[in-house]
Design an enzyme around this catalytic site. Structure first.
Site, short mmCIF file in Angstrom:
data_model
loop_
_atom_site.label_atom_id
_atom_site.label_comp_id
_atom_site.label_asym_id
_atom_site.label_seq_id
_atom_site.Cartn_x
_atom_site.Cartn_y
_atom_site.Cartn_z
N THR A 118 0.80 -1.31 0.03
CA THR A 118 0.03 -0.03 -0.05
C THR A 118 0.98 1.28 -0.06
OG1 THR A 118 -1.55 1.32 1.22
CG2 THR A 118 -0.17 -0.07 2.52
N TYR A 142 -2.00 0.31 10.12
CA TYR A 142 -2.28 -0.16 8.70
C TYR A 142 -0.98 -0.33 7.86
CZ TYR A 142 -3.42 -1.10 4.06
OH TYR A 142 -3.59 -1.43 2.80
#
Length: 335
Positions: A118, A142
């Site tokens: 990501t 995250y």
């Protein structure tokens, strides 16, 4: 039939699009998914095995039953605000489970690995667009859980014959143009999905989380990539590894940023619906601007985007959601 590949999280939004493309390309596919957020109906090719990556014994059984040439790893938790509230869950599901998967690859001799990472690993980057060589300074659990997974893959690659491609996604949206696949989660937090839900009267309003960022209109800027183009990048990465390519880390985006307000206005224009929009405080862990430099993936993999059009992304999303509501028959959503 080509090689057999394992796709973790292949019943999810992005994974299912990749599985469909793998099937069309002639691969034998085994999908391993606990279906906590994915759906068995989204697996259009291959075999679905229900299982959790935390269950090492079951994972080893699946590896032992099949001779995998490569692993494509999508299974993860991915909601930034949720990661701030439940960080241990994110490290367990994202980082520890990647370790479990790598151990299986090590024992069973699988040496080709494609990882779903990501842009959150970059954090609040001063650079725009962001290149793969920019510092990784994630600002939420995250992003940190994904970066730790990258470190595991890279360190194991150094010590073994594993070759990998780590793909750092920017904001993924849209639906498969044939009308067969699209976002399924009822609790999706992605802006385009949320705005389309508002246009279809599923939600009473759209909230703008933060209007005081240091951007031209005060709202966050993101680079939106169509899910079909992202899926193609995974097949390109697989071909690259099969041809003996060296390990790589690559951004997946278009290099074009849109603010929250711009996206909302385009959803209103494409849908023809003027839904309410309200301001709300910033969410924990949200950066101001994240836009990709995608030069490297084009050069290394020869990847070419075919759906680089914000209106097209929005159109396929709305048509998919209308189809799910039974408001239109399944059809080609956008040509």
């Amino acid at each position: 039939m080509k090689n057999t590949v394992l796709v973790t999280g292949g019943a999810g939004y992005i994974g299912s699009h990749v599985v469909r493309q793998l099937g069309a390309a002639g691969y034998d596919v085994v999908v391993y998914d606990n279906c906590s957020t994915g759906s068995s109906t989204s697996v259009l090719h291959g075999k679905l095995v229900i299982g959790d990556l935390a269950d090492s014994e079951r994972l080893y059984q699946v590896f032992a039953k099949h001779e995998f040439s490569a692993v494509l790893h999508f299974a993860a938790s991915l909601v930034v605000p949720e990661s701030v509230i439940y960080p241990l869950d994110y490290y367990a599901n994202n980082t520890r489970n990647t370790l479990n998967l790598l151990r299986c690859c090590s024992v069973m001799g699988v040496n080709q690995f494609i990882f779903s990472s990501t842009a959150a690993v970059y954090g609040e980057s001063d650079a725009s667009p962001v290149t793969e060589s920019n510092p990784t300074q994630p600002i939420n659990p995250y992003g940190r859980s994904k970066l730790m997974s990258e470190w595991l893959i890279r360190d194991y690659g150094i010590s073994s014959s594993l070759r990998y491609v780590i793909l750092r996604y920017f904001n993924v949206a849209g639906a498969e143009p044939g009308g067969r696949l699209g976002p399924m989660s009822p609790n999706a937090t992605h802006l385009i999905k949320v705005a389309c839900d508002a246009a279809l009267k599923r939600k009473p309003e759209v909230r703008i989380y933060g209007s005081d960022f240091s951007t031209p209109d005060g709202t966050g800027i993101r680079d939106y990539i169509h899910v079909e183009d992202l899926a193609t990048a995974h097949l390109d990465a697989l071909y690259y590894l099969e041809e003996g390519g060296e390990s790589q880390i690559l951004n997946c985006g278009y290099g074009q940023g849109y603010s929250v307000r711009q996206v909302i206005e385009r959803v209103k224009a494409v849908s023809g619906v003027d839904f309410p929009v309200v301001s709300a405080p910033r969410r924990p862990g949200d950066p101001a601007c994240v836009v990709a430099c995608a030069d490297k993936i084009r050069k290394v993999l020869g990847w070419q985007a075919k759906h680089n059009d914000l209106d097209k992304i929005i159109h396929t999303t709305i048509a998919w959601e209308m189809q799910r509501d039974g408001l239109m028959p399944r059809q080609v959503l956008y040509v």
